[in-house]
Motif scaffolding. Structure first.
Motif, mmCIF file in Angstrom:
data_model
loop_
_atom_site.group_PDB
_atom_site.id
_atom_site.type_symbol
_atom_site.label_atom_id
_atom_site.label_comp_id
_atom_site.label_asym_id
_atom_site.label_seq_id
_atom_site.Cartn_x
_atom_site.Cartn_y
_atom_site.Cartn_z
ATOM 1 N N PRO A 32 27.911 3.787 49.745
ATOM 2 C CA PRO A 32 29.912 4.676 49.226
ATOM 3 C C PRO A 32 29.182 5.918 48.437
ATOM 4 O O PRO A 32 28.265 6.348 47.926
ATOM 5 C CB PRO A 32 30.461 4.079 47.763
ATOM 6 C CG PRO A 32 28.986 3.508 46.944
ATOM 7 C CD PRO A 32 28.221 2.751 48.124
ATOM 8 N N ILE A 33 30.350 6.466 50.007
ATOM 9 C CA ILE A 33 30.069 8.249 49.931
ATOM 10 C C ILE A 33 30.783 8.417 49.067
ATOM 11 O O ILE A 33 32.328 7.932 49.650
ATOM 12 C CB ILE A 33 29.180 9.012 51.223
ATOM 13 C CG1 ILE A 33 30.251 8.660 52.118
ATOM 14 C CG2 ILE A 33 27.831 8.414 51.108
ATOM 15 C CD1 ILE A 33 30.054 8.993 53.432
ATOM 16 N N VAL A 34 30.635 10.203 48.388
ATOM 17 C CA VAL A 34 32.047 11.087 48.221
ATOM 18 C C VAL A 34 32.911 11.714 49.306
ATOM 19 O O VAL A 34 31.757 11.806 50.571
ATOM 20 C CB VAL A 34 31.738 12.732 47.453
ATOM 21 C CG1 VAL A 34 32.717 12.677 47.400
ATOM 22 C CG2 VAL A 34 31.415 11.692 46.247
ATOM 23 N N ILE A 59 39.623 14.945 46.158
ATOM 24 C CA ILE A 59 38.449 14.556 46.426
ATOM 25 C C ILE A 59 37.892 12.863 46.021
ATOM 26 O O ILE A 59 38.795 12.321 44.643
ATOM 27 C CB ILE A 59 37.291 15.554 45.242
ATOM 28 C CG1 ILE A 59 36.995 16.660 45.373
ATOM 29 C CG2 ILE A 59 36.464 15.027 45.345
ATOM 30 C CD1 ILE A 59 36.443 17.799 44.570
ATOM 31 N N ASN A 60 37.245 11.950 46.958
ATOM 32 C CA ASN A 60 37.558 11.292 46.529
ATOM 33 C C ASN A 60 36.155 10.414 46.167
ATOM 34 O O ASN A 60 35.356 10.481 46.323
ATOM 35 C CB ASN A 60 37.947 10.123 47.536
ATOM 36 C CG ASN A 60 39.183 10.178 47.931
ATOM 37 O OD1 ASN A 60 40.399 10.538 47.405
ATOM 38 N ND2 ASN A 60 39.717 10.130 48.977
ATOM 39 N N VAL A 112 29.147 19.328 47.274
ATOM 40 C CA VAL A 112 29.826 17.909 45.682
ATOM 41 C C VAL A 112 29.049 16.575 46.280
ATOM 42 O O VAL A 112 28.395 16.385 47.276
ATOM 43 C CB VAL A 112 31.725 16.567 46.266
ATOM 44 C CG1 VAL A 112 31.045 15.733 45.166
ATOM 45 C CG2 VAL A 112 32.521 18.253 46.340
ATOM 46 N N THR A 113 28.955 16.960 45.242
ATOM 47 C CA THR A 113 27.169 15.757 44.778
ATOM 48 C C THR A 113 27.780 15.012 44.430
ATOM 49 O O THR A 113 27.255 15.196 43.034
ATOM 50 C CB THR A 113 26.021 16.855 44.036
ATOM 51 O OG1 THR A 113 25.078 18.519 45.367
ATOM 52 C CG2 THR A 113 24.557 15.670 44.348
ATOM 53 N N ASP A 114 27.008 13.618 45.147
ATOM 54 C CA ASP A 114 27.073 12.362 43.888
ATOM 55 C C ASP A 114 25.526 11.993 42.697
ATOM 56 O O ASP A 114 24.723 12.018 43.637
ATOM 57 C CB ASP A 114 27.512 10.919 44.498
ATOM 58 C CG ASP A 114 27.452 10.451 44.261
ATOM 59 O OD1 ASP A 114 27.385 9.754 43.156
ATOM 60 O OD2 ASP A 114 28.246 9.134 44.727
ATOM 61 N N THR A 122 30.471 17.859 52.005
ATOM 62 C CA THR A 122 30.322 18.821 52.416
ATOM 63 C C THR A 122 31.153 19.741 53.097
ATOM 64 O O THR A 122 31.835 18.879 54.188
ATOM 65 C CB THR A 122 28.790 20.057 52.400
ATOM 66 O OG1 THR A 122 28.952 21.546 52.792
ATOM 67 C CG2 THR A 122 28.413 19.532 54.516
ATOM 68 N N VAL A 123 32.218 20.702 52.951
ATOM 69 C CA VAL A 123 32.989 20.825 54.207
ATOM 70 C C VAL A 123 32.866 22.463 54.007
ATOM 71 O O VAL A 123 32.655 23.153 52.884
ATOM 72 C CB VAL A 123 34.727 20.480 53.893
ATOM 73 C CG1 VAL A 123 34.941 21.246 51.508
ATOM 74 C CG2 VAL A 123 35.827 20.868 54.592
#
Length: 503
Positions: A32-34, A59-60, A112-114, A122-123
């Motif tokens: 699973p990823i962000v 953000i999920n 965003v780093t999990d 990233t965006v």
């Protein structure tokens, strides 16, 4: 040859048997990823320089995981000669950051780093930074680290302004550090159809000039002076209607003229003479008078004489003309000097001994130095809280001035009744640190706005506030409910209107 063939066959059989005997249990699943949803945010963002960039992407984060955030702003160099630069502007999930970079096109990367898996999502956005300080009020304030400047724009200041905006930390965002020393003043110089358009900031050991459109540094410290041995100790600054810049530095007057460009608008050495100026200047003076100051040492008004670069006495009162006072012999300590009704100069004085207070009205603007410049003098001693007054403003449309104590503002009607009434009180626990009319110069396109708003700065020991107060410009009555209230990250020491000008 047959022997080699048998060897290959034997190895193949062994390999197949080994695979058959491998009883390991392998399960292949997707990690699973962000995910970052920016579908409703657009790809290109526009922000005014020193304005805030506010973004709240969806953000999920996988259940049970934790994340950390990073917003990185980077430039997009047009050529290899321009160095690439980047800066982390926030580490929060929701971005709320002031953008101080110069005008241009930038990239904004959100990472965003999990923390559970170490996987980054990233965006990237495109950010267009533009400048338009326009009409408004500049706010100079003191912090624990030094000083800084905010800028306020509201619909009360110009018909072209449609919303309330508060630009923060202009100085430190542009300069890279806060103002050194103790902040003293901030002022705008602008002349229509001429290359005069800058903001001057002074502290106890710093003097800087900034572009009035984008607050880029133009020059500072000794680069503003023609003499490189000047000891920098600024106390007051005004752009005078005679096209002189006037600076009180260490009690002495320094002047600068602008002919064709900003580069040559430098301050010369101190004007000669036996004097020590109070830290006040007036901008409404006749072209034959040039610059007016008050000599605190000798208790007199004096003026600048450019041909000899000296400070000289005013003319003696004219014979057979009843003058209310002699400009050459006031003999008091100045507490305030500024412009008011009929473009006259209004000065508040305190006796050198005792607590008697006085208001002097003088016409420096419509006549040359002929010995008849005095208009009137009024005693303020018996007005309520007059001895506790610390700040003053003279109205341009009515015969009144405001004076302020730590917590109250009084409306003083000097010519009709010589009485004062309470006009406004700040909330308990707050102390007034500055008051200023909105009075831009020139007032092109905003003549119907000037003197209709009073700004009052307060300090409660931990944070500053600026109240925008609506008022009746002829009577001086102040509306009880502020139009707007702004929080400032320090103790305000000066307020000044900024104009847009024309041409």
């Amino acid at each position: 040859m047959k022997r080699i063939y048998l060897i290959y066959v034997t190895l193949f059989i062994v390999f197949v048997q080994a695979c058959k005997d491998d009883l390991g249990n392998y399960e292949y699943t997707d990690t699973p990823i962000v995910t970052i949803d920016t579908s409703d945010m657009g790809g290109i963002l526009a922000v005014l320089r020193y304005g805030s960039l506010n973004l709240a992407p969806k953000i999920n984060i996988p259940s049970g995981h934790e994340a950390e955030y990073k917003w990185i702003l980077f430039n997009r160099p047009a050529s290899s000669a321009i160095p690439a630069k980047s800066a982390i502007i926030s580490t929060d999930a929701i971005l709320n950051a002031a953008i101080g970079e110069p005008e241009g096109n930038y990239g904004l990367e959100f990472i965003v780093t999990d923390k559970t898996t170490g996987i980054m999502s990233t965006v990237v956005f495109r950010v267009d930074v533009t400048s338009n300080l326009d009409y408004g009020m500049m706010v100079l304030y003191q912090t624990e680290e030094g000083g800084d400047v905010d800028f306020i724009k509201t619909p009360q200041l110009s018909a072209s302004i449609t919303q309330v905006e508060h630009f923060k930390h202009l100085f430190s965002a542009s300069y890279g550090a806060q103002i050194s020393g103790t902040p003293k003043f901030i002022g705008n110089a602008r002349v229509n159809f001429r290359p005069v358009d800058w903001i001057t900031v002074g502290s106890s050991n710093y003097l800087g000039r900034f572009n009035a459109n984008n607050f880029d540094l133009l020059r500072d410290q000794l680069d503003i002076f023609r003499r490189n041995n000047t000891i920098i100790n600024p106390q007051a600054y005004r752009y005078i209607s005679t096209n002189y810049q006037a600076l009180i530095n260490g009690g002495k007057l320094h002047v600068a003229t602008e002919i064709t460009n900003e580069i040559d608008a430098l301050f010369g050495g101190p004007a000669a003479g036996d004097y020590e100026l109070a830290p006040y200047l007036t901008s409404k003076v006749n072209f034959a008078i040039y610059v007016v100051g008050y000599d605190q040492k000798n208790g007199r008004f004096i003026r600048y004489f450019p041909s000899s670069h000296t400070m000289v006495d005013f003319a003696a009162p004219a014979l057979n003309v009843n003058q209310p006072f002699d400009l050459r012999n006031i003999g008091k300590d100045m507490l305030f000097m500024g412009e008011g009704r009929n473009s006259h100069t209004y000065s508040v004085f305190k006796d050198k001994v005792g607590d008697r207070r006085w208001l002097y009205q003088i016409d420096f603007s419509s006549k040359s130095d002929d010995g008849t410049l005095g208009v009137a003098v009024y005693e303020m001693t018996n007005l309520p809280d007059a001895a506790q007054a610390k700040f003053y403003q003279a109205a341009a449309f009515g015969d009144y001035i405001y004076y302020a104590t730590d917590s109250k503002i009084y409306n003083y009607s000097y010519s009709f009744s010589n009485t004062a009434s309470q006009a406004f009180t700040v909330p308990a626990g707050e102390q007034i640190t500055s008051i200023k009319f909105y009075r831009p110069s020139p007032n092109t396109f905003v003549a119907d706005k000037e003197d209709r708003v009073l700004y009052v700065a307060t300090w409660d020991g931990t944070k500053g506030k600026v109240y925008e107060l609506g008022l009746n410009e002829t009577s001086g009555m102040i509306n009880a409910v502020p139009l707007n209230v702004f929080e400032v990250a320090g103790k305000v020491v000066d307020l000044s209107a900024k104009t847009k000008g024309n041409g």
